[in-house]
Every structure is written in structure tokens, then in C-alpha cells.
Motif scaffolding. Sequence first.
Motif, PDB file in Angstrom:
ATOM      1  N   ARG A 144      -5.529  -5.524   4.386  1.00 51.78           N
ATOM      2  CA  ARG A 144      -5.992  -4.471   5.274  1.00 51.78           C
ATOM      3  C   ARG A 144      -4.997  -3.307   5.201  1.00 51.78           C
ATOM      4  O   ARG A 144      -3.794  -3.507   5.305  1.00 51.78           O
ATOM      5  CB  ARG A 144      -6.095  -4.981   6.719  1.00 51.78           C
ATOM      6  CG  ARG A 144      -7.114  -6.117   6.889  1.00 51.78           C
ATOM      7  CD  ARG A 144      -8.530  -5.620   6.653  1.00 51.78           C
ATOM      8  NE  ARG A 144      -9.542  -6.655   6.829  1.00 51.78           N
ATOM      9  CZ  ARG A 144     -10.050  -7.389   5.845  1.00 51.78           C
ATOM     10  NH1 ARG A 144      -9.616  -7.219   4.597  1.00 51.78           N
ATOM     11  NH2 ARG A 144     -10.990  -8.280   6.084  1.00 51.78           N
ATOM     12  N   ILE A 145      -5.517  -2.099   5.042  1.00 53.75           N
ATOM     13  CA  ILE A 145      -4.695  -0.914   4.785  1.00 53.75           C
ATOM     14  C   ILE A 145      -4.843   0.053   5.955  1.00 53.75           C
ATOM     15  O   ILE A 145      -5.954   0.430   6.332  1.00 53.75           O
ATOM     16  CB  ILE A 145      -5.110  -0.229   3.474  1.00 53.75           C
ATOM     17  CG1 ILE A 145      -5.040  -1.224   2.299  1.00 53.75           C
ATOM     18  CG2 ILE A 145      -4.241   0.999   3.198  1.00 53.75           C
ATOM     19  CD1 ILE A 145      -3.650  -1.776   2.029  1.00 53.75           C
ATOM     20  N   SER A 146      -3.695   0.507   6.498  1.00 54.49           N
ATOM     21  CA  SER A 146      -3.713   1.341   7.709  1.00 54.49           C
ATOM     22  C   SER A 146      -3.853   2.829   7.419  1.00 54.49           C
ATOM     23  O   SER A 146      -3.573   3.666   8.287  1.00 54.49           O
ATOM     24  CB  SER A 146      -2.458   1.083   8.550  1.00 54.49           C
ATOM     25  OG  SER A 146      -1.293   1.407   7.820  1.00 54.49           O
ATOM     26  N   SER A 147      -4.279   3.181   6.216  1.00 53.15           N
ATOM     27  CA  SER A 147      -4.678   4.555   5.901  1.00 53.15           C
ATOM     28  C   SER A 147      -5.981   4.494   5.122  1.00 53.15           C
ATOM     29  O   SER A 147      -6.278   3.480   4.473  1.00 53.15           O
ATOM     30  CB  SER A 147      -3.610   5.266   5.069  1.00 53.15           C
ATOM     31  OG  SER A 147      -3.503   4.677   3.781  1.00 53.15           O
TER      32      SER A 147
ATOM     33  N   VAL B 105      -3.780 -12.503   6.514  1.00 59.44           N
ATOM     34  CA  VAL B 105      -4.160 -11.085   6.538  1.00 59.44           C
ATOM     35  C   VAL B 105      -2.896 -10.291   6.224  1.00 59.44           C
ATOM     36  O   VAL B 105      -1.915 -10.345   6.969  1.00 59.44           O
ATOM     37  CB  VAL B 105      -4.707 -10.645   7.903  1.00 59.44           C
ATOM     38  CG1 VAL B 105      -5.129  -9.174   7.849  1.00 59.44           C
ATOM     39  CG2 VAL B 105      -5.882 -11.508   8.327  1.00 59.44           C
ATOM     40  N   MET B 106      -2.897  -9.586   5.111  1.00 61.52           N
ATOM     41  CA  MET B 106      -1.746  -8.796   4.681  1.00 61.52           C
ATOM     42  C   MET B 106      -1.984  -7.331   5.033  1.00 61.52           C
ATOM     43  O   MET B 106      -2.958  -6.723   4.581  1.00 61.52           O
ATOM     44  CB  MET B 106      -1.543  -8.936   3.166  1.00 61.52           C
ATOM     45  CG  MET B 106      -0.321  -8.220   2.617  1.00 61.52           C
ATOM     46  SD  MET B 106      -0.341  -8.187   0.804  1.00 61.52           S
ATOM     47  CE  MET B 106      -0.833  -6.479   0.507  1.00 61.52           C
ATOM     48  N   ILE B 107      -1.084  -6.757   5.854  1.00 59.13           N
ATOM     49  CA  ILE B 107      -1.234  -5.371   6.300  1.00 59.13           C
ATOM     50  C   ILE B 107      -0.226  -4.496   5.554  1.00 59.13           C
ATOM     51  O   ILE B 107       0.981  -4.754   5.572  1.00 59.13           O
ATOM     52  CB  ILE B 107      -0.985  -5.227   7.812  1.00 59.13           C
ATOM     53  CG1 ILE B 107      -1.804  -6.248   8.614  1.00 59.13           C
ATOM     54  CG2 ILE B 107      -1.290  -3.794   8.261  1.00 59.13           C
ATOM     55  CD1 ILE B 107      -3.282  -6.037   8.569  1.00 59.13           C
ATOM     56  N   ASP B 108      -0.734  -3.443   4.918  1.00 60.52           N
ATOM     57  CA  ASP B 108       0.148  -2.458   4.283  1.00 60.52           C
ATOM     58  C   ASP B 108      -0.344  -1.068   4.645  1.00 60.52           C
ATOM     59  O   ASP B 108      -1.450  -0.905   5.171  1.00 60.52           O
ATOM     60  CB  ASP B 108       0.169  -2.658   2.761  1.00 60.52           C
ATOM     61  CG  ASP B 108       1.448  -2.132   2.114  1.00 60.52           C
ATOM     62  OD1 ASP B 108       2.283  -1.541   2.830  1.00 60.52           O
ATOM     63  OD2 ASP B 108       1.611  -2.301   0.886  1.00 60.52           O
ATOM     64  N   ASP B 109       0.486  -0.060   4.347  1.00 56.43           N
ATOM     65  CA  ASP B 109       0.158   1.301   4.782  1.00 56.43           C
ATOM     66  C   ASP B 109      -0.761   2.044   3.821  1.00 56.43           C
ATOM     67  O   ASP B 109      -1.506   2.919   4.233  1.00 56.43           O
ATOM     68  CB  ASP B 109       1.435   2.113   4.994  1.00 56.43           C
ATOM     69  CG  ASP B 109       2.313   2.121   3.757  1.00 56.43           C
ATOM     70  OD1 ASP B 109       2.002   2.865   2.812  1.00 56.43           O
ATOM     71  OD2 ASP B 109       3.305   1.378   3.722  1.00 56.43           O
TER      72      ASP B 109
END
Length: 455
Positions: A384-387, A354-358
Motif C-alpha cells: 500500500r502506497i501513501s501517495s 501489509v507493507m506501507i511505503d511512501d
Amino acid sequence: MFSDKLKEECGVFGVYNNDEFDTARMTYYGIFALQHRGQESAGIAVNNQGTILYRKEMGMVSEVFDDVVLDSLKGHSAIGHVRYSTCGDSLRENAQPLVVKYTKGHMAIAHNGNLTNAEKLREELEAQGTIFQTTTDSEVIAALLSKERIKVNAIEDALKEVMKIIKGAYSLLVLTPHKLIAARDPLGIRPLCIGKKEDSFFVSSESAAFDGLGISFVRDVEPGEIVVIDHNGLRSIQTNTEKKSALCAFEFVYFARPDSVMEGLEVYEARFKAGRILAQEHPIEADVVVGVPDSGLAAAQGYSVEAGIPIVGGFMKNRYTGRTFIQPSQELRELGVNMKLNPIRSQIEGKRVVMIDDSIVRGTTSRRIVQLLKDAGALEVHVRISSPPVKYSCYYGVDTAERKHLVANYMSIQEIGDMIGADSLGYISEDGLLESVKGNFNFCTACFSGDYPVK
């Protein structure tokens, strides 16, 4: 120049010094701590017994200043600036602080933000005979201040009148021979805060710039507030604010340092919470969670905790390469990504990641990072994108692309996932993002929703 990140805005730092410590060096360390907010140019202006001395140049803070330069900048008050050009060309003459002479004397100005009516105001001022030396909206503010100052007794009174005229986003510092003045736009779109050390006062875009200098955080500058600092101390002038506050949500997603506190909320805490919400909204079976350095790391930790999937250090980041967006061709930009981020194969190979970026702006860099993980042996890469999806351009001091270049504007989430090579793609919802920054402050989410707080 195409990139897959929103560009940092600018950073401002001010000192009104009643102690004996070195004002220029304190300002240097202040803007050094804000370097992430702008890497194109840096500058410091110092008030030396009524004369404003300054140095500004293209480049990083450590490139523009050395001991010889700092020793030449003597004075009891100062303002500093780091810049990424969101309005005006990337040229030396547009570097700040902007130092101007006018009928009542001289002053220096440092500005973070964008005026939405700058072009109209510039045309009106030029028609009245004003000559501009730069292409920045900061000079428009300076021209208006000079004009209004002739009519009133104090610079802060002139600023009150100017704030009735200018529209948009601004955190503003004004240095005169006798005062340091700070002001924040009526919606508080751009951040600004106050600190104190003994009898000296400080103003900064972010509280993190105070921490290493032993400065105590006092409070945020309120939306629409003018703060005047002089030999009598600090006093506040509150101008009219008709609308709800609208701090830029991307400060918490990407721009600000995670150790900064804004409106009572630590940036790291907000990003961690966003990661947890992201895991709730977009769960997936996987073996490891990997955060894209640096702004994706806190959200990755939150995702890991909520999902119960171990987090690993998936990338080694080379912090000594230039930013990818300044490269002159797409091939060199992609090479820049490879030089900046290198996957750690032992943590990736044979695993579902799971790759998390903004954020994803155009998708080009995200596609390259996904490919790096797969080249390192990842069986699956779930992004998965945190915006929320960035669909609209910003006009308040963030350099987004034209709307036609924003990938979420013309592609569905499934299409974006396919384009970047992800096995799945999920963005945090706008409600989820607002939950992560929940407090007593309202936020601007125009780049996600198209609901602009200023026309």
C-alpha cells in the motif's frame, strides 16, 4: 543512476545573531537537522564585520565541518545549505552557499528549488557578457541580483525586480555585509519558515531545525514574501502573487521530517491521516502491518489503527550505509537495499503482511523489499502506497526521473503489482492525499496529475 525514490531537494538555514552564542555552530546544527534534504554537499557562509567567510565541500555536514573550521567562521550572521543536485552537476563548484563579488560589494546565496526559465536567462546573460563559474540556477539568480542592484538603493529592491523575472520554485537566502534576506516563490512551492530566540532571528526550510536549538517557531514565510532582517529587526515586503499557492505535496509524503510543521500542519499528523485514508480506500485481510523506514512508518501506524491490524517492526534499518542510488551498477544497488534494510523474521514469518511505503518511482527497490519479506517467510505481501502513482516529472526542485522511466507512466497498477511481486497493490487516491493535508493551503500535485502550476 536508477533508484526507486524521488531525490531530496535542498535545505537552507539562516541566522541573524544579536546574542553572544556561536553563529557558525548554530548554523551547523541547523543544516545538520536538515541533512535529510541533501547529502551531496554542505556549506556555511558567515558575515564577519562586512567580510563573508565561507566553507563548502562535497559530503555530509559532519564530514565538511569540524571544530577547527567552525572556530574560523566568526560573525554575527550566517547562511547554511545542504544540497542534492536537481539542477547542475554534482561537483564541488556547485556546492552552496554561492559567494559572489560585484560592483556594490559581495553577497552569499543559498537556494532550494529550480527555476523553469534558468536556461533561457543564462543564455541572455551570457550574451550580455556574464561569465558563469557553475552550472546551477542559483548563479543565475546571483547574476540577476548583481545586475539589478546597480540600479537601486537596496538589495531587497533588487530582489523584488529579480522575482519578476525568474519563474519556478525557490526558497532563497541572501547574506550581505549588513542584512539577511529570505524570499519564497510566489506560489510557495518550496517551504521556508521563521524562528526567533531572544533577539536573534532564524530562517529554515523546516521548523524541525529550530526545535533542538531552543528556537521558537514564529511563522511560515508567505508565498511571494521577502523578509529583511538587520540590526533594526525584521520587516516584510510582499510582492505580487497572482495565482493560488502550490506547496509541494511530497513535502508531506516523503521529504520533510515528521516533526516539522508546515502551513500549520504537522507532517507526522498528515502521514498518519494518509495511512488511515489508505486503509479505507484499500482494505485487505492480513495479520500484520509493516512500514518501510523511515517515511512509511507514520502512514503504517495510521493504516494499522484504521484497519485494526497490529503494526510490527518489520525491518531493521542500517543508518550508516550510503544511499542506494549512488551505487554504480544494478547488482550493487540491490545489494545496497539488502544492507540498508533487513527484515525481522520473527515478525514476518508465516504471516500475511501489509507493507506501507511512501512511493514507487521505477519499482526496482519496491520489488527488492517485497522479495526480502517473502524470503523472511511472509505468506503474502500486500503493498500500500501513501501517495498516488508518480506519472510526471517534477521541474520545481525535486529530482524525478524522465517520464519514460516512471513505471506508473507506462504500466497499470495491476502490472506494477505483478512486476514488484506483490499479492496486491493499492495507492492512495489524489483526493485522499489532499484530504490528509486539508487546510488553508493549496498544493502542487503535478507529479501525479500533470497539472503544472508554473509553465
